[in-house]
Design a protein around this motif. Structure first.
Motif, mmCIF file in Angstrom:
data_model
loop_
_atom_site.group_PDB
_atom_site.id
_atom_site.type_symbol
_atom_site.label_atom_id
_atom_site.label_comp_id
_atom_site.label_asym_id
_atom_site.label_seq_id
_atom_site.Cartn_x
_atom_site.Cartn_y
_atom_site.Cartn_z
ATOM 1 N N LEU A 129 4.709 -21.419 -34.291
ATOM 2 C CA LEU A 129 4.416 -20.451 -35.350
ATOM 3 C C LEU A 129 3.199 -20.882 -35.869
ATOM 4 O O LEU A 129 2.892 -22.180 -36.264
ATOM 5 N N LEU A 173 -1.180 -17.985 -41.797
ATOM 6 C CA LEU A 173 -0.328 -16.686 -41.948
ATOM 7 C C LEU A 173 -0.780 -15.895 -43.328
ATOM 8 O O LEU A 173 -1.110 -14.899 -43.201
ATOM 9 N N MET A 211 -2.688 -12.370 -43.691
ATOM 10 C CA MET A 211 -2.090 -11.240 -44.456
ATOM 11 C C MET A 211 -2.973 -10.850 -45.655
ATOM 12 O O MET A 211 -3.230 -9.572 -45.898
ATOM 13 N N TRP A 224 -0.776 -8.249 -36.114
ATOM 14 C CA TRP A 224 -0.990 -9.800 -36.095
ATOM 15 C C TRP A 224 0.348 -10.631 -35.783
ATOM 16 O O TRP A 224 0.198 -11.570 -35.089
ATOM 17 N N CYS A 225 1.447 -9.964 -36.535
ATOM 18 C CA CYS A 225 2.489 -10.984 -36.347
ATOM 19 C C CYS A 225 2.946 -10.851 -35.000
ATOM 20 O O CYS A 225 3.503 -11.665 -34.375
ATOM 21 N N TYR A 226 2.867 -9.930 -34.346
ATOM 22 C CA TYR A 226 3.553 -9.542 -32.838
ATOM 23 C C TYR A 226 2.416 -10.604 -32.022
ATOM 24 O O TYR A 226 3.020 -11.464 -31.099
ATOM 25 N N HIS A 255 1.259 -13.218 -32.837
ATOM 26 C CA HIS A 255 1.433 -14.700 -33.392
ATOM 27 C C HIS A 255 2.719 -14.950 -33.197
ATOM 28 O O HIS A 255 3.332 -16.208 -33.633
ATOM 29 N N VAL A 272 5.297 -13.874 -35.159
ATOM 30 C CA VAL A 272 6.147 -14.192 -36.347
ATOM 31 C C VAL A 272 7.009 -12.782 -36.708
ATOM 32 O O VAL A 272 6.698 -11.683 -36.668
ATOM 33 N N VAL A 298 9.371 -10.159 -38.506
ATOM 34 C CA VAL A 298 9.200 -9.618 -39.666
ATOM 35 C C VAL A 298 10.454 -8.865 -40.317
ATOM 36 O O VAL A 298 11.374 -8.436 -39.246
ATOM 37 N N VAL A 338 8.271 -12.757 -42.263
ATOM 38 C CA VAL A 338 7.566 -12.200 -43.222
ATOM 39 C C VAL A 338 8.323 -10.929 -43.657
ATOM 40 O O VAL A 338 8.746 -10.344 -43.162
ATOM 41 N N LEU A 381 11.229 -9.346 -32.494
ATOM 42 C CA LEU A 381 10.660 -9.880 -33.933
ATOM 43 C C LEU A 381 11.054 -8.909 -34.826
ATOM 44 O O LEU A 381 10.961 -9.337 -36.153
#
Ligand SMILES: Cc1cc2nc3c(=O)[nH]c(=O)nc-3n(C[C@H](O)[C@H](O)[C@H](O)COP(=O)(O)OP(=O)(O)OC[C@H]3O[C@@H](n4cnc5c(N)ncnc54)[C@H](O)[C@@H]3O)c2cc1C
Length: 481
Positions: free
Chosen positions: A4, A10, A14, A63-65, A67, A69, A71, A93, A468
């Motif tokens: 991660l 991160l 954000m 972005w989270c997808y 990397h 991360v 949610v 997050v 995620l």
């Protein structure tokens, strides 16, 4: 498995999307967003992100997808199932929708309202009222809960009998998918048979498939009259008969039919500073009945009296207080609506939110109460809720002389399992309206068929292949499902 991103990377990412003001990182600031309403679940999050537009949500998700991360979507954080807060791994997050709180349009001709997902339920109701319309969803947490959360939990409440639950009140939604793509059906159509009705996948999904960012909601005519009574009934069975009579006599006018047990009433009256009961004597069972209609007050009151007289004549009704003013009606409703908070304050209640067919609700209450009382006879049987929908909050409360901690440690699991098992045996549901979250997740293995669980996972994998979206919520562990 790829690592991660670091917390710094991160946070920078954000902040680049939502600005520094849209990110919370200090423990003191994130605390309300990582602790659930009942303060049972405490999680951790590297950053609570507060986007102010769908485009920002989309960029955050993309972005989270990319990397990897996880949610956790969050509305007003009033979930009673621990579904809106992250786990304690500190990796997820939290995406809180509170800044997306605009009512975008009201179309009084189409009888629709288009809102961002972060509009609170009370603000949505007020906006409808300003346009001389009704948005009928009514739940005790309306000042904090948000339309996105209401949709994601398919919220119910006290007016489902008349208007349906959230699924029945939505015509279109906008969703940001886990990879950042935006699916929008914000069109306000009452008829649209062009293939799968995809919006319904996201209603009740508890944030496991995408983030709802907007919705088109149905509006109703405002009723011109309402009539409310607080009624002592001979038994739950008598209450069901009275409900049948009320519906027969008044047609669509029965808006609410809420059961209240004596221990529930005693608890809430004490919580309200030893408020007086609406009825002179103690009764084991009561119902709060509300009729509303477009007719005038006098004829609606006459209908209510006809129902009560039939109930008295048949021995179903033992006593009744009829609201003679708006203030009386508000007092009756306050008693009903504060039961939940009275339990939270007292501590030590085993919350079971079950539903069974209305024809079986009285039998269920009798059987489940007897079995719980056989285990611990001084348990206070706090039973209340939406009897007209076959849904009661069956919440055995600790005896007065036992601590919440001891009582829950001994009985939470065996009593929940007992009550859920009895509801299931009556063709019922172990969660009528509060959802699954984390609290009931593993129980689904017992109450859903393997085929249902396989289908749920197939849908989940199709929309969220990296798992995620609110991971660890709703769906029981993957294993070989
Ligand atoms: C006093 C009290 C009374 C209540 N009475 C009732 C009642 O009568 N009937 C009833 O049904 N419920 C009731 N509830 C439960 C709760 O208020 C509802 O479930 C409500 O719909 C949750 O809305 P929320 O905005 O607080 O959602 P949250 O608690 O923030 O989230 C609930 C779930 O939805 C997900 N979620 C939230 N927003 C989004 C979004 N925009 N997109 C995708 N997923 C999202 C979260 O991840 C979580 O899984 C009550 C709660 C309290 C505290």
């Amino acid at each position: 498995m790829t690592a991660l991103p670091s917390p710094e990377i991160l946070l920078n990412a954000m902040q680049a999307i939502v600005g520094a003001n849209g990110c919370l990182t200090a423990d003191a600031d994130t605390e309300p967003y990582v602790t659930d309403y009942r303060k049972i679940y405490h999680g951790k999050s590297p950053v609570v992100v507060m986007p102010s537009s769908t485009e920002q949500v989309s960029q955050v998700m993309a972005w989270c997808y990319e990397h990897g991360v996880p949610v956790v979507p969050q509305g007003g954080n009033t979930s009673l199932m621990g579904g809106a807060v992250p786990d304690d791994s500190g990796t997820a997050v939290v995406i809180n929708l509170g800044k997306m709180n605009r009512v975008m349009a009201i179309d009084p001709v189409n009888d629709t309202m288009t809102v961002q997902a972060g509009v609170t339920l009370s603000a949505a109701r007020a906006a409808a009222e300003d346009s001389k319309r009704l948005f009928p969803l009514r739940i005790g947490s309306e000042g904090s809960c948000q339309i996105g959360g209401n949709l994601s939990t398919n919220a119910g409440g006290t007016a489902v009998l008349r208007y349906g639950n959230m699924r029945d009140l939505v015509l279109g939604i906008e969703v940001v998918l886990p990879d950042g793509r935006i699916f929008s059906s914000l069109r306000g159509l009452r008829k649209d048979n062009t293939g799968y009705d995809l919006k319904h996948l996201f209603v009740g999904a508890e944030g496991t498939l995408g983030i709802i960012t907007g919705a088109v909601l149905k509006l109703m005519p405002q009723p011109r009259a309402s009539a409310v009574a607080f009624v002592a009934v001979e038994s739950p069975e008598a209450a069901v008969k009275l409900l049948g009579e009320a519906r027969q006599v008044s047609g669509q006018a029965v808006t609410a039919f809420e059961l209240i047990s004596a221990p529930a009433l005693e608890l809430v009256l004490e919580y309200l500073g030893n408020a007086p009961s609406p009825l002179a004597d103690r009764h084991d069972w009561m119902v709060l009945i509300e009729l509303t209609s477009g007719a005038d007050e006098d004829s609606l009151n006459a209908t209510l009296m006809e129902i009560l007289e039939a109930g008295l004549g048949n021995g179903w009704v033992v006593d009744a207080a009829v609201a003679s003013s708006l203030s009386d009606a508000q007092t009756f409703w306050r008693i009903r609506e504060e039961i939940s908070d009275a339990q939270t304050r007292t501590g030590g209640s085993i919350k079971c939110d079950i539903s069974v067919p209305v024809s079986r609700i009285a039998g269920f209450i009798g059987k489940a109460s007897a079995e719980v009382l056989a285990l611990e006879p001084a348990t206070r049987m706090v039973i209340y809720g939406h009897m007209g929908d076959g849904n009661v909050h069956f919440n055995p409360l600790r005896p007065k002389d036992r601590s919440a901690k001891d009582f829950l440690a001994q009985w939470y699991k065996p009593v929940s399992d007992l009550v859920d098992g009895l509801a299931h045996a009556e063709n019922g549901s172990i969660s009528a309206e509060h959802g699954i979250g984390v609290a009931k997740r593993d129980d689904l293995n017992r109450y859903k068929s393997p085929v249902e669980l396989q289908l749920m996972w197939q849908v989940k994998r199709a929309l969220d292949p990296k798992n995620l979206m609110n991971p660890g919520r709703v769906l029981p562990q993957l294993e070989d499902k």
